[in-house]
Design a protein around this motif. Sequence first.
Motif: not given
Length: 64
Positions: A13, A16-20, A22-24, A27
């Motif tokens: 992590h 890494i930029e997670l915006r939503r 669903s991105d998390l 990942a």
Amino acid sequence: MKAFSGKMKTEMHYGIELRRASDLEAAIGAGVGFYNNRRITSKPEGMTIAEHRDALEKVSRKAS
């Protein structure tokens, strides 16, 4: 489980930029897939976790 969670946080992590959410989720799924199927460890004779599990199943079937 706690050790796995710590490793995943450390190895995956950072940077890494997670915006939503669903991105998390994506990942985490990729991290679990890598951990189980592609990461080679020194303890089970240089096999991935999945390869080691399969080898143990074969030995178990032969012993039965």
